[in-house]
Design a protein around this motif. Sequence first.
Motif, short mmCIF file in Angstrom:
data_model
loop_
_atom_site.label_atom_id
_atom_site.label_comp_id
_atom_site.label_asym_id
_atom_site.label_seq_id
_atom_site.Cartn_x
_atom_site.Cartn_y
_atom_site.Cartn_z
N VAL A 14 87.63 -120.69 6.23
CA VAL A 14 88.24 -121.93 5.74
C VAL A 14 89.68 -121.92 6.23
O VAL A 14 90.44 -121.01 5.93
CB VAL A 14 88.22 -122.00 4.19
N GLY A 15 90.06 -122.94 6.95
CA GLY A 15 91.40 -122.96 7.53
C GLY A 15 92.48 -123.51 6.63
O GLY A 15 93.53 -123.90 7.10
N SER A 16 92.22 -123.56 5.33
CA SER A 16 93.22 -124.08 4.41
C SER A 16 93.07 -123.43 3.05
O SER A 16 92.18 -122.62 2.84
CB SER A 16 93.09 -125.61 4.30
N CYS A 17 93.95 -123.82 2.16
CA CYS A 17 93.95 -123.25 0.81
C CYS A 17 94.26 -124.34 -0.19
O CYS A 17 94.92 -125.34 0.14
CB CYS A 17 94.99 -122.12 0.74
N ASN A 18 93.83 -124.15 -1.41
CA ASN A 18 94.09 -125.10 -2.48
C ASN A 18 95.47 -124.90 -3.11
O ASN A 18 95.96 -125.77 -3.82
CB ASN A 18 93.01 -124.99 -3.55
N LEU A 19 96.13 -123.77 -2.84
CA LEU A 19 97.46 -123.50 -3.38
C LEU A 19 98.51 -123.61 -2.27
O LEU A 19 98.18 -123.73 -1.10
CB LEU A 19 97.52 -122.12 -4.03
N PRO A 90 80.58 -107.21 3.39
CA PRO A 90 81.34 -108.45 3.21
C PRO A 90 82.44 -108.30 2.15
O PRO A 90 82.23 -107.73 1.09
CB PRO A 90 80.29 -109.46 2.76
N ARG A 91 83.59 -108.88 2.47
CA ARG A 91 84.76 -108.79 1.59
C ARG A 91 85.32 -110.20 1.39
O ARG A 91 85.51 -110.94 2.35
CB ARG A 91 85.80 -107.89 2.25
N ILE A 92 85.60 -110.53 0.13
CA ILE A 92 86.14 -111.83 -0.24
C ILE A 92 87.48 -111.61 -0.94
O ILE A 92 87.66 -110.63 -1.66
CB ILE A 92 85.18 -112.56 -1.21
N SER A 93 88.39 -112.55 -0.76
CA SER A 93 89.63 -112.57 -1.53
C SER A 93 89.79 -113.99 -2.05
O SER A 93 89.51 -114.95 -1.33
CB SER A 93 90.82 -112.19 -0.66
N SER A 94 90.23 -114.12 -3.30
CA SER A 94 90.35 -115.45 -3.88
C SER A 94 91.52 -115.53 -4.84
O SER A 94 91.88 -114.54 -5.49
CB SER A 94 89.07 -115.83 -4.63
N ASN A 95 92.09 -116.72 -4.95
CA ASN A 95 93.12 -116.97 -5.96
C ASN A 95 92.47 -117.41 -7.28
O ASN A 95 93.16 -117.58 -8.27
CB ASN A 95 94.15 -117.99 -5.47
N LEU A 96 91.17 -117.60 -7.29
CA LEU A 96 90.37 -118.00 -8.46
C LEU A 96 90.82 -119.29 -9.12
O LEU A 96 90.58 -119.50 -10.31
CB LEU A 96 90.30 -116.87 -9.50
N ASN A 97 91.44 -120.16 -8.37
CA ASN A 97 91.83 -121.48 -8.87
C ASN A 97 90.87 -122.55 -8.37
O ASN A 97 91.27 -123.66 -8.05
CB ASN A 97 93.26 -121.81 -8.42
N VAL A 98 89.62 -122.19 -8.27
CA VAL A 98 88.60 -123.09 -7.74
C VAL A 98 87.42 -123.17 -8.69
O VAL A 98 87.23 -122.29 -9.53
CB VAL A 98 88.13 -122.62 -6.34
N ILE A 115 91.05 -110.29 -6.09
CA ILE A 115 91.65 -111.39 -6.82
C ILE A 115 93.16 -111.27 -6.68
O ILE A 115 93.73 -110.22 -6.98
CB ILE A 115 91.24 -111.34 -8.31
N SER A 116 93.81 -112.34 -6.24
CA SER A 116 95.26 -112.34 -6.06
C SER A 116 95.95 -112.92 -7.29
O SER A 116 95.64 -114.04 -7.70
CB SER A 116 95.64 -113.16 -4.83
N LEU A 117 96.89 -112.17 -7.83
CA LEU A 117 97.66 -112.58 -9.01
C LEU A 117 99.14 -112.32 -8.79
O LEU A 117 99.52 -111.46 -8.00
CB LEU A 117 97.28 -111.74 -10.24
N SER A 118 99.97 -113.03 -9.54
CA SER A 118 101.40 -112.73 -9.52
C SER A 118 102.01 -112.93 -10.91
O SER A 118 103.21 -113.11 -11.05
CB SER A 118 102.13 -113.62 -8.51
#
Length: 174
Positions: A14-19, A90-98, A115-118
């Motif tokens: 996916v060439g884009s992001c929701n954040l 297979p490896r996935i990374s997500s911001n989980l805002n979907v 899962i990416s958090l800050s």
Amino acid sequence: MEQTNSFQYSIEIVGSCNLRCPSCPVGNMRTREVAKKMIPKELFCEIIDKIKKEKKVEKPLISLFDWGEPTLHPDLPFFVRYINEASMRPRISSNLNVNANFEEILKENPYEFKISLSGFNQDKYKLTHARGNIDKVKSNMNKLRYLADKLKIDTKFIVGYHVYKHNLKNEYDE
């Protein structure tokens, strides 16, 4: 001794992001050309088949992301299954805002799900995960745990906590 971690391939599905995170090129570089298209199944399969044919290591990691949000791709479960069937990881990374279909994704048993958090409260989280909602992230984290238990999968879940000046001190220490 087999070196299974010596090769990792990153395929941007996916060439884009929701954040619009300020530390990410997708969110902060106005001049950078970012592809907005999703990879078609046929091209994805060609890439995986080429990796398998070249066989640099026995079970390479195949990361289905670089700067995009892979859970936005409707064919993500297919991609995970195709990689597993090719005896790769297979490896996935997500911001989980979907609002992804996490059950269908997890049914395919990805090797890793990062899962990416800050931050764990909205005031801190929104500074570095612009447009993000920490309550949605927490809800999706609970959903992932529930589904992993229900499906009895062995996916490794990893939380990548992004550290910045504003969140250097942990919120639970305050």
